[in-house]
Each structure stands twice: as structure tokens, then as C-alpha cells.
Design a protein around this motif. Structure first.
Motif, PDB file in Angstrom:
ATOM      1  N   VAL A 121       1.333  10.399   4.557  1.00 43.05           N
ATOM      2  CA  VAL A 121       1.567  11.778   4.134  1.00 43.05           C
ATOM      3  C   VAL A 121       1.892  12.597   5.377  1.00 43.05           C
ATOM      4  O   VAL A 121       1.465  12.270   6.486  1.00 43.05           O
ATOM      5  CB  VAL A 121       0.344  12.379   3.401  1.00 43.05           C
ATOM      6  N   ASP A 122       2.687  13.651   5.200  1.00 41.13           N
ATOM      7  CA  ASP A 122       3.019  14.500   6.350  1.00 41.13           C
ATOM      8  C   ASP A 122       2.219  15.796   6.377  1.00 41.13           C
ATOM      9  O   ASP A 122       2.192  16.497   7.385  1.00 41.13           O
ATOM     10  CB  ASP A 122       4.526  14.804   6.386  1.00 41.13           C
ATOM     11  N   THR A 123       1.573  16.126   5.245  1.00 35.22           N
ATOM     12  CA  THR A 123       0.818  17.369   5.130  1.00 35.22           C
ATOM     13  C   THR A 123      -0.470  17.105   4.364  1.00 35.22           C
ATOM     14  O   THR A 123      -0.477  16.295   3.429  1.00 35.22           O
ATOM     15  CB  THR A 123       1.634  18.445   4.381  1.00 35.22           C
ATOM     16  N   ALA A 124      -1.539  17.794   4.748  1.00 34.89           N
ATOM     17  CA  ALA A 124      -2.795  17.718   4.003  1.00 34.89           C
ATOM     18  C   ALA A 124      -3.399  19.107   3.911  1.00 34.89           C
ATOM     19  O   ALA A 124      -3.567  19.778   4.927  1.00 34.89           O
ATOM     20  CB  ALA A 124      -3.772  16.761   4.679  1.00 34.89           C
ATOM     21  N   GLU A 125      -3.681  19.526   2.697  1.00 35.29           N
ATOM     22  CA  GLU A 125      -4.383  20.787   2.457  1.00 35.29           C
ATOM     23  C   GLU A 125      -5.803  20.432   2.021  1.00 35.29           C
ATOM     24  O   GLU A 125      -6.007  19.823   0.973  1.00 35.29           O
ATOM     25  CB  GLU A 125      -3.672  21.605   1.376  1.00 35.29           C
ATOM     26  N   LEU A 126      -6.788  20.797   2.846  1.00 32.41           N
ATOM     27  CA  LEU A 126      -8.169  20.402   2.624  1.00 32.41           C
ATOM     28  C   LEU A 126      -9.018  21.601   2.234  1.00 32.41           C
ATOM     29  O   LEU A 126      -8.963  22.654   2.882  1.00 32.41           O
ATOM     30  CB  LEU A 126      -8.746  19.756   3.891  1.00 32.41           C
ATOM     31  N   HIS A 127      -9.822  21.419   1.201  1.00 34.95           N
ATOM     32  CA  HIS A 127     -10.755  22.446   0.733  1.00 34.95           C
ATOM     33  C   HIS A 127     -12.093  22.181   1.393  1.00 34.95           C
ATOM     34  O   HIS A 127     -12.832  21.287   0.985  1.00 34.95           O
ATOM     35  CB  HIS A 127     -10.855  22.371  -0.790  1.00 34.95           C
ATOM     36  N   THR A 128     -12.403  22.921   2.439  1.00 37.69           N
ATOM     37  CA  THR A 128     -13.630  22.704   3.190  1.00 37.69           C
ATOM     38  C   THR A 128     -14.582  23.860   2.927  1.00 37.69           C
ATOM     39  O   THR A 128     -14.489  24.921   3.534  1.00 37.69           O
ATOM     40  CB  THR A 128     -13.337  22.594   4.697  1.00 37.69           C
ATOM     41  N   LEU A 142      -6.724  10.758   8.172  1.00 43.28           N
ATOM     42  CA  LEU A 142      -5.720  11.692   8.665  1.00 43.28           C
ATOM     43  C   LEU A 142      -5.695  11.660  10.188  1.00 43.28           C
ATOM     44  O   LEU A 142      -6.705  11.925  10.841  1.00 43.28           O
ATOM     45  CB  LEU A 142      -6.032  13.116   8.183  1.00 43.28           C
ATOM     46  N   ASP A 143      -4.541  11.333  10.748  1.00 33.30           N
ATOM     47  CA  ASP A 143      -4.413  11.314  12.208  1.00 33.30           C
ATOM     48  C   ASP A 143      -3.593  12.509  12.672  1.00 33.30           C
ATOM     49  O   ASP A 143      -3.292  13.422  11.894  1.00 33.30           O
ATOM     50  CB  ASP A 143      -3.789   9.997  12.679  1.00 33.30           C
ATOM     51  N   ASP A 144      -3.206  12.486  13.952  1.00 35.95           N
ATOM     52  CA  ASP A 144      -2.514  13.631  14.534  1.00 35.95           C
ATOM     53  C   ASP A 144      -1.083  13.790  14.037  1.00 35.95           C
ATOM     54  O   ASP A 144      -0.433  14.801  14.327  1.00 35.95           O
ATOM     55  CB  ASP A 144      -2.509  13.507  16.066  1.00 35.95           C
ATOM     56  N   THR A 145      -0.564  12.799  13.314  1.00 34.78           N
ATOM     57  CA  THR A 145       0.793  12.926  12.782  1.00 34.78           C
ATOM     58  C   THR A 145       0.832  13.784  11.519  1.00 34.78           C
ATOM     59  O   THR A 145       1.913  14.150  11.059  1.00 34.78           O
ATOM     60  CB  THR A 145       1.383  11.542  12.457  1.00 34.78           C
ATOM     61  N   VAL A 146      -0.339  14.084  10.949  1.00 32.59           N
ATOM     62  CA  VAL A 146      -0.416  14.857   9.704  1.00 32.59           C
ATOM     63  C   VAL A 146      -0.699  16.319  10.023  1.00 32.59           C
ATOM     64  O   VAL A 146      -1.620  16.625  10.795  1.00 32.59           O
ATOM     65  CB  VAL A 146      -1.520  14.303   8.781  1.00 32.59           C
ATOM     66  N   THR A 147       0.081  17.205   9.444  1.00 37.91           N
ATOM     67  CA  THR A 147      -0.162  18.639   9.585  1.00 37.91           C
ATOM     68  C   THR A 147      -1.255  19.034   8.607  1.00 37.91           C
ATOM     69  O   THR A 147      -1.073  18.970   7.387  1.00 37.91           O
ATOM     70  CB  THR A 147       1.112  19.447   9.290  1.00 37.91           C
ATOM     71  N   VAL A 148      -2.411  19.419   9.123  1.00 39.24           N
ATOM     72  CA  VAL A 148      -3.574  19.718   8.288  1.00 39.24           C
ATOM     73  C   VAL A 148      -3.712  21.228   8.111  1.00 39.24           C
ATOM     74  O   VAL A 148      -3.703  21.983   9.075  1.00 39.24           O
ATOM     75  CB  VAL A 148      -4.860  19.137   8.905  1.00 39.24           C
ATOM     76  N   ASN A 149      -3.802  21.645   6.878  1.00 38.29           N
ATOM     77  CA  ASN A 149      -4.000  23.055   6.504  1.00 38.29           C
ATOM     78  C   ASN A 149      -2.990  24.006   7.146  1.00 38.29           C
ATOM     79  O   ASN A 149      -3.355  24.983   7.791  1.00 38.29           O
ATOM     80  CB  ASN A 149      -5.421  23.504   6.861  1.00 38.29           C
TER      81      ASN A 149
END
Length: 347
Positions: free
Chosen positions: A249-256, A271-278
Motif C-alpha cells: 500500500v502507498d497510503t495508510a490512514e490510522l485511527h489512533t 507499515l514501513d517508511d515507504t508508506v505515507t501514514v496519515n
């Protein structure tokens, strides 16, 4: 039964501001109109309507029925409600479309925690025999989880202290708290809405639909003492069943909902550094209770709509310390994809 392709074709949400004294219907009305206008639907025209909210926040039974004034429930509509974050309402609507009982669905969520003391209200989610009588508030439970992560060496205490005062903005320019800073969520009223549609209907409504390739939700033990607060097996299992590990995946939207939960989710979701998180800011200091999870799904879909993402993961949670978790995988069709792809060609 041939599988159906289902997509998010529209998303709208209220602003990031503090509680403004509006009723649920008043907060919801402009959000609903925005989402329906994007999809080209009139009020009441969707085949199915499903909402997520909590009567405990409003302090009265069947409070969700008051919000129907903003939906347009006459002539009568096919409508359902979940006493959960709106992400679970989206799951119900997705199932409704998959079974062929609807082609379009309006999903919305709203919360008005300013009606009472959120710290007291959320204790009603806890084990009623051993934990709820102690009245631990969300900040206390978040502190327990943070302490467990620190003791396990999975969280850097120095970063926790230095990040607390650091101003942070997301990739999309929205304000957000540092990922490991102590829980400082404001009491925020808010609402969100999405429109789902199947196959060719989705393509007519949206230039680049966000196709739901998989979605699943799982639950941990209700007893906090029976759980490892440094891990989230339910998130990992939901992600596996949703197909999140089948391709990057290239994007992750996390509900924290708690301070250090992003550390737990990053490991559970690989999720590693290649994924754009939030990139939208995630669950910022203004956290609209009961709508925040649906917003994560909507924000992930919106990035696909505008071409900023091709394969995105969205996560929603409910309950203390990541007790219940939902994971969805959304995809956009590549450039040049034939618009007339037959429904059910993908699963």
C-alpha cells in the motif's frame, strides 16, 4: 453469486474546529448535502442509508432518530443504525450492496460529546464487573498502554518527551499531534458522510472511484488483563482477511484513539517508511467521536479520487486500547483502465 465491485464515490466531513453548540442534525445537514451533491444524488434517493453514533454521548435513547431530520426520511427510506463508529456502518452498507439489495448507499456518522463528560461516558465501554466501576478515563488507559510499550522497549521515552511540544503538520497541511505524544484529544462535535455505489453506477458518479478490495473487522478480549497492550492481533487478522498484505500500500490512514497506538498499528500492519501514514493529519487534537473512523476511510478514498494514491489502507478502532479494529483496502484503477470493465471482474 457473482461478486460485485463496490466503491466509495463521495466523502464529506465537518471542520476541525471545537464544539460549536449545534445539534446533531444541524452539524450533519451540510455534510450530507456535500456528499450527496458529489455523487449526484438527491436526499432520500440512495437505495440504503446507514448511520453510526452513540446514544450515550447524547444522553438519551434513540437519539440517532433526531438526525434523520437532516437525512430526509419521507417518503420512507431503507435505513439502519449501528451503535458504533461510522466505519462499522460503512461495513453494513458494503454488505448490503454486495448481496444485491442496493446499488447505492449513504453512510454517515456524528458525535456530540460536548453534551456531557466524555471521560465518564467512555467508561461505559469497559468490562462492567471489574474495570468500569473504577471509572478509568481514556487518558488513564492510554497511559497504561504507553507504559507497557515503554517497558517492552517498543517506544522511545526521549522521543515521547521531545515530541510533545513539537508542532506537526500533515502532508496535506492539516494540524496533527506528534504520533507518540500523550493523549490530548479535545472534546469535539463532528460528522462525516460517504456514498457507496456498485460497478457501473460508481463509474458514472465518480471519475476515479475508490474500490473497496477488502474489508474486515475483529475484536480483542473485553478484559484488559487478558490482552497484550503492546500488540494488536485483531488488527493484524483484519488486515490479513482484507488483503492488506497481498500487495504493497502507498497510503495508510490510522485511527489512533490513544497516544502511542500508532506504534502498535505500524507493527501490526507492517507499515514501513515507504508508506505515507496519515497524510490527512490522522486523528488530530480535534477527534470527532463516532465519526473519526469513518473519516479515516473517507480520507483514504479522497486521496484515490484525486490521484494522490493508488492503493490505500484505512483503519478504524473502537473501545479501549484498540479493542475493536476494522481494516479496509481501497484501490483506484490505473490510468487508461477501460471504464466499461464488467462488474464482478475483480474480487
Amino acid at each position: 453469486m457473482t461478486p460485485r465491485d463496490v466503491a466509495v464515490v463521495a466523502f464529506a466531513r465537518s471542520g476541525h474546529g471545537p464544539a460549536d453548540g449545534l445539534s446533531e442534525a444541524e452539524t450533519l445537514l451540510p455534510v450530507l448535502h456535500d456528499a450527496l451533491d458529489q455523487a449526484g444524488l438527491a436526499p432520500g434517493e440512495a437505495d440504503f442509508t446507514c448511520s453510526g453514533s452513540s446514544d450515550y454521548l447524547a444522553g438519551r435513547p434513540f437519539s440517532f432518530t433526531l438526525a434523520l431530520d437532516g437525512v430526509g426520511a419521507w417518503p420512507p427510506i431503507a435505513e439502519s443504525h449501528v451503535e458504533m463508529d461510522g466505519a462499522w456502518a460503512l461495513y453494513e452498507a458494503w454488505v448490503k450492496i454486495l448481496t444485491g439489495q442496493a446499488d447505492t448507499a449513504l453512510v454517515y456518522a456524528h458525535g456530540k460529546p460536548s453534551s456531557g463528560d466524555l471521560r465518564d461516558v467512555l467508561t461505559r465501554q469497559l468490562d462492567p464487573y471489574y474495570v468500569a466501576p473504577l471509572w478509568p478515563d481514556p487518558a488513564s488507559l492510554a497511559a497504561l498502554q504507553t507504559r507497557a510499550l515503554l517497558d517492552a522497549g517498543l517506544l522511545d521515552e526521549a522521543a515521547l518527551l521531545t515530541d510533545e511540544a513539537a508542532p506537526v503538520r500533515s502532508a496535506d497541511g492539516h494540524p496533527t499531534r506528534p504520533p507518540y505524544a500523550p493523549d490530548a484529544r479535545a472534546v469535539t462535535d463532528g460528522a462525516a458522510a460517504v456514498v457507496l455505489a456498485a460497478g457501473a453506477t460508481a463509474r458514472r458518479m465518480c471519475a476515479r472511484p475508490a474500490w473497496i478490495r477488502g474489508i474486515d473487522h475483529r475484536i480483542e478480549s473485553h478484559a484488559l488483563g487478558l490482552r497484550d497492550l503492546t500488540d494488536s492481533p485483531s488488527t493484524r487478522l483484519a488486515a490479513e482477511r482484507a488483503g492488506a498484505f497481498d500487495a504493497p500500500v502507498d497510503t495508510a490512514e490510522l485511527h489512533t484513539a490513544g497516544a502511542a497506538q500508532e506504534a502498535v498499528l505500524r507493527r501490526a500492519l507492517r507499515l514501513d517508511d515507504t508508506v505515507t501514514v496519515n497524510p490527512s493529519g490522522g486523528t488530530p487534537a480535534t477527534d470527532p467521536v463516532m465519526a473519526a473512523g469513518l473519516i479515516r476511510l473517507g480520507e483514504a478514498a479522497a486521496r484515490i479520487h484525486r490521484g494522490a494514491s493508488d492503493r490505500a489502507l484505512a483503519h478504524a478502532t473502537s473501545g479501549p486500547c484498540l479493542q475493536q479494529n476494522l481494516v479496509a483496502v481501497l484501490e483506484g484503477e490505473p490510468a487508461g483502465h477501460p471504464a466499461a470493465e464488467p462488474e464482478g471482474a475483480r474480487t
